[in-house]
Design a protein around this motif. Structure first.
Motif, PDB file in Angstrom:
ATOM      1  N   GLU A  37      72.469  55.486  49.337  1.00 26.23           N
ATOM      2  CA  GLU A  37      73.316  55.684  48.157  1.00 26.23           C
ATOM      3  C   GLU A  37      74.355  54.588  47.980  1.00 26.23           C
ATOM      4  OE1 GLU A  37      73.698  60.177  46.724  1.00 26.23           O
ATOM      5  OE2 GLU A  37      74.606  59.864  48.696  1.00 26.23           O
ATOM      6  N   ASN A  49      81.006  57.360  40.734  1.00 26.59           N
ATOM      7  CA  ASN A  49      79.654  57.890  40.514  1.00 26.59           C
ATOM      8  C   ASN A  49      78.738  57.475  41.662  1.00 26.59           C
ATOM      9  OD1 ASN A  49      80.292  58.802  37.743  1.00 26.59           O
ATOM     10  ND2 ASN A  49      80.410  56.612  37.308  1.00 26.59           N
ATOM     11  N   TYR A  76      74.793  56.962  43.199  1.00 25.86           N
ATOM     12  CA  TYR A  76      73.425  56.650  42.772  1.00 25.86           C
ATOM     13  C   TYR A  76      72.520  56.542  43.996  1.00 25.86           C
ATOM     14  CZ  TYR A  76      76.054  55.024  38.727  1.00 25.86           C
ATOM     15  OH  TYR A  76      76.915  54.951  37.673  1.00 25.86           O
ATOM     16  N   ASP A 113      69.980  54.384  45.447  1.00 28.90           N
ATOM     17  CA  ASP A 113      69.817  52.955  45.158  1.00 28.90           C
ATOM     18  C   ASP A 113      68.412  52.470  45.490  1.00 28.90           C
ATOM     19  OD1 ASP A 113      70.241  50.247  44.713  1.00 28.90           O
ATOM     20  OD2 ASP A 113      71.230  49.920  46.651  1.00 28.90           O
ATOM     21  N   LEU A 141      70.159  55.802  35.266  1.00 30.16           N
ATOM     22  CA  LEU A 141      71.530  55.553  35.720  1.00 30.16           C
ATOM     23  C   LEU A 141      72.427  56.739  35.363  1.00 30.16           C
ATOM     24  CD1 LEU A 141      71.825  51.767  34.840  1.00 30.16           C
ATOM     25  CD2 LEU A 141      72.077  52.745  37.132  1.00 30.16           C
ATOM     26  N   GLY A 189      72.087  59.384  38.024  1.00 28.01           N
ATOM     27  CA  GLY A 189      72.349  59.119  39.443  1.00 28.01           C
ATOM     28  C   GLY A 189      71.252  58.397  40.200  1.00 28.01           C
ATOM     29  N   VAL A 190      70.441  57.619  39.477  1.00 27.31           N
ATOM     30  CA  VAL A 190      69.427  56.794  40.139  1.00 27.31           C
ATOM     31  C   VAL A 190      69.628  55.355  39.680  1.00 27.31           C
ATOM     32  CG1 VAL A 190      66.947  56.308  40.341  1.00 27.31           C
ATOM     33  CG2 VAL A 190      67.765  58.672  40.339  1.00 27.31           C
ATOM     34  N   TYR A 191      69.654  54.419  40.631  1.00 25.89           N
ATOM     35  CA  TYR A 191      69.911  53.018  40.317  1.00 25.89           C
ATOM     36  C   TYR A 191      68.612  52.228  40.497  1.00 25.89           C
ATOM     37  CZ  TYR A 191      72.788  48.706  40.281  1.00 25.89           C
ATOM     38  OH  TYR A 191      73.373  47.501  39.972  1.00 25.89           O
ATOM     39  N   THR A 231      65.241  61.848  42.895  1.00 25.46           N
ATOM     40  CA  THR A 231      64.872  60.708  42.057  1.00 25.46           C
ATOM     41  C   THR A 231      63.769  61.104  41.080  1.00 25.46           C
ATOM     42  OG1 THR A 231      65.416  59.204  43.858  1.00 25.46           O
ATOM     43  CG2 THR A 231      63.981  58.339  42.112  1.00 25.46           C
TER      44      THR A 231
END
Ligand SMILES: *Cc1c(COP(=O)(O)O)cnc(C)c1O
Length: 429
Positions: free
Chosen positions: A49, A56, A58, A60, A386, A389-391, A414
Motif C-alpha cells: 500500500e 488516502n 491505495y 499499489d 484511483l 483505492g487502487v493505484y 482490487t
C-alpha cells in the motif's frame, strides 16, 4: 460512484511543483497526463500500500515501476539500508558488499560472469551498446519499436512507419546522425529483422525479452530464439535488456525462463531494491573491454553505492523459489480476475510478476497494436480505480507490478474495485 477522495494537498503540492519542477515531476509518466488527471503526491508506503499526502490509501501496482518486488518499506531492506547508511553513504572506493552482490547476480543470471554497476538502467544500457560497438567495430544498433532502454540519445529513435526503417529522432535534441545508427524494427516481425540484419553491418540487437514498456507484449513463439539466431548469423551481439524481467519472471530472469541467453544482459530496478542501482553483465571477454582493464570508458561517482547495494542484496535474499511461486500465483489470480471483470472489452496479458490490461479485444503483438487500444477508456478506468483505492500504472503502455507483499485480501479488494470501475466506464459511454 464513491465520494471523490479528497486530494487538496496533492493539488496544492502540484501547483507548487509546477513552478520549480518541469510538469511538476522528475519523470514524465508520473504526471498522469496519459490518464487525464493530476498526480498524487505520496507520503509513505507500507507493504503493497501507498498513502498520499491527503491520507488516502491505495493498493499499489506501480511499486516504483517494478523496482519494489518485496513491497514498500520491507523491514529486511530497511534494516540493511540503515546498517549501510550508519557506516557511511558513499566512498568512491570499493566495498565488500558490491562484490557479494555481483557474486549473487553471477550465480543467478545466465551468462553474467562479470558485472559493471551503474546508478540507472539508462547508463547500463548505454554501456552495453558502447561495449557492443567496441567489440564489433560496427555502429548500427537494431532495436524494437515500443521497447524502452532508457533515455539516452542513441536509443531514442523511432521508425517512421510500420516497416523497418532508418531511425529518425524520437525526441527533439537527438541528432539525426545519432538516430541514423539505430534501426527500428516492429516487435515479433521476423521478416523485418531478417532484412535489416542482412543489409546492415549490425553491432547489436537490443531487446527486452519480456517487453513491458508498450504494455506487456511477450515474444511470439520462437521469436527470442530467432533473435539469437540472427545475431549469431550476422556477427552482432544480442543484448537482453532485463531491467524489468530480471529477478522478476524467474530467479535468473527471462534468460533462465526462455533458455535464450544474451551476450550482454542489462539489469536494474529490482537489482537496487528501490534504490538506484543497475548493471551490465556478461562474459569476462566482453566486460574486460571496459576501463580500467580495457580502453572502453565508463564510470560513475555513485556506481555501486553502498546503500543501493545493501538494498539489492537484501531484496535478492528474499527471492527464493517459494517467493517466485507466490509471485506467479498472485499474478495469475490478479490477471484472471481482471480478465473476468473486464470481459470482452479487454485482454489481460500476464507473465509471473507482471501484467497489462489492454483495452482491446485481442492482445496486441507489437507497438502499433498497443496504440490501437482504447486509450480514453483505459484512462477513465484508471481514474475510477484511483477513486476506489487502487493505484494502477497511469498509462496503457506500462505494466502492473504485483509484489510479494500483495495479499489475497488486497487482490480481492482490487478485483472488486476493478469490477466497479469497469461498470462505471461502461455506464458513462
Ligand atoms: C526502466 C527501464 C530502463 C531504464 O532504467 P532507468 O533506471 O529508469 O534509467 C531500461 N530498460 C528497461 C526495459 C526499463 O524498463
Amino acid at each position: 460512484m464513491p465520494p471523490a477522495p479528497n486530494d487538496s494537498r496533492s493539488a496544492e503540492l502540484y501547483s507548487r511543483a509546477c513552478r520549480v519542477l518541469v510538469g511538476g515531476v522528475n519523470s514524465p509518466v508520473r504526471a498522469m497526463r496519459a490518464i487525464g488527471r493530476e498526480p498524487l503526491f505520496i507520503d509513505h508506503g507500507a507493504g503493497a500500500e501507498i498513502f498520499d499526502v491527503d491520507g488516502n490509501a491505495y493498493v499499489d501496482y506501480v511499486c516504483s515501476w517494478g523496482a519494489l518486488v518485496a513491497g514498500h518499506a520491507h523491514p529486511a531492506v530497511l534494516d540493511a539500508v540503515a546498517a549501510a547508511a550508519a557506516r557511511g553513504t558513499s566512498f568512491g572506493a570499493p566495498t565488500a558488499l558490491e562484490v557479494t552482490l555481483a557474486e549473487e547476480v553471477a550465480r543467478r543470471v545466465p551468462g553474467a560472469e562479470m558485472l559493471r554497476m551503474t546508478s540507472s538502467g539508462t547508463e547500463a544500457a548505454m554501456t552495453a551498446i558502447r561495449l557492443a560497438r567496441a567489440h564489433t567495430g560496427r555502429d548500427v544498433v537494431v532495436k524494437f519499436a515500443g521497447a524502452y532502454h532508457g533515455h539516452f540519445d542513441g536509443l531514442l529513435a523511432q521508425a517512421g512507419s510500420g516497416l523497418a526503417t532508418q531511425g529518425i529522432p524520437a525526441s527533439p535534441g537527438v541528432p539525426a546522425a545519432t538516430a541514423a545508427d539505430t534501426v527500428v524494427v516492429p516487435w515479433n516481425d521476423r521478416g523485418a529483422l531478417e532484412r535489416v540484419t542482412q543489409r546492415r553491418e549490425v553491432a547489436a540487437i537490443i531487446a527486452e525479452p519480456c517487453p513491458a514498456n508498450m504494455g506487456l507484449i511477450p515474444a511470439a513463439e520462437g521469436f527470442l530464439e530467432f533473435l539469437r539466431e540472427r545475431a549469431d548469423a550476422c556477427g552482432a551481439l544480442l543484448i537482453l535488456d532485463e531491467v524489468i524481467s530480471g529477478f522478476r519472471v524467474a530467479r535468473g530472469g527471462a534468460g533462465e525462463r526462455s533458455g535464450v541467453s544474451g551476450d550482454l544482459v542489462v539489469l536494474g530496478k529490482i537489482l537496487g531494491g528501490g534504490l538506484p542501482a543497475a548493471a551490465v553483465a556478461g562474459p569476462r571477454e566482453l566486460l574486460e573491454l571496459l576501463a580500467p582493464v580495457g580502453e572502453v570508458y565508463q564510470a560513475g561517482t555513485l556506481s555501486g553505492n553502498p546503500l543501493a547495494v545493501a538494498a539489492g542484496l537484501a531484496t535478492l535474499a528474499l527471492l527464493d523459489d517459494g517467493a517466485y511461486a507466490t509471485l506467479a500465483e498472485s499474478t495469475q489470480r490478479l490477471a484472471k480476475g481482471l480478465a473476468a471483470a473486464g470481459g470482452s472489452a479487454v485482454s489481460v496479458v500476464w507473465m509471473p510478476g507482471l501484467l497489462t490490461v489492454f483495452f482491446a479485444a485481442e492482445p496486441p503483438q507489437d507497438l502499433a497494436g498497443a496504440q490501437r487500444c482504447d486509450l480514453a477508456a483505459y484512462g477513465a478506468w484508471c481514474r475510477e480505480l484511483l477513486a476506489r483505492g487502487v493505484y494502477p500504472p497511469p498509462s496503457q503502455f506500462e505494466a502492473w507490478f504485483p509484489s510479494l507483499a500483495h495479499t489475497d485480501e488486497q487482490i480481492e479488494r482490487t478485483l472488486g474495485a476493478a469490477r466497479a470501475a469497469f461498470a462505471a466506464v461502461t455506464e458513462a459511454r
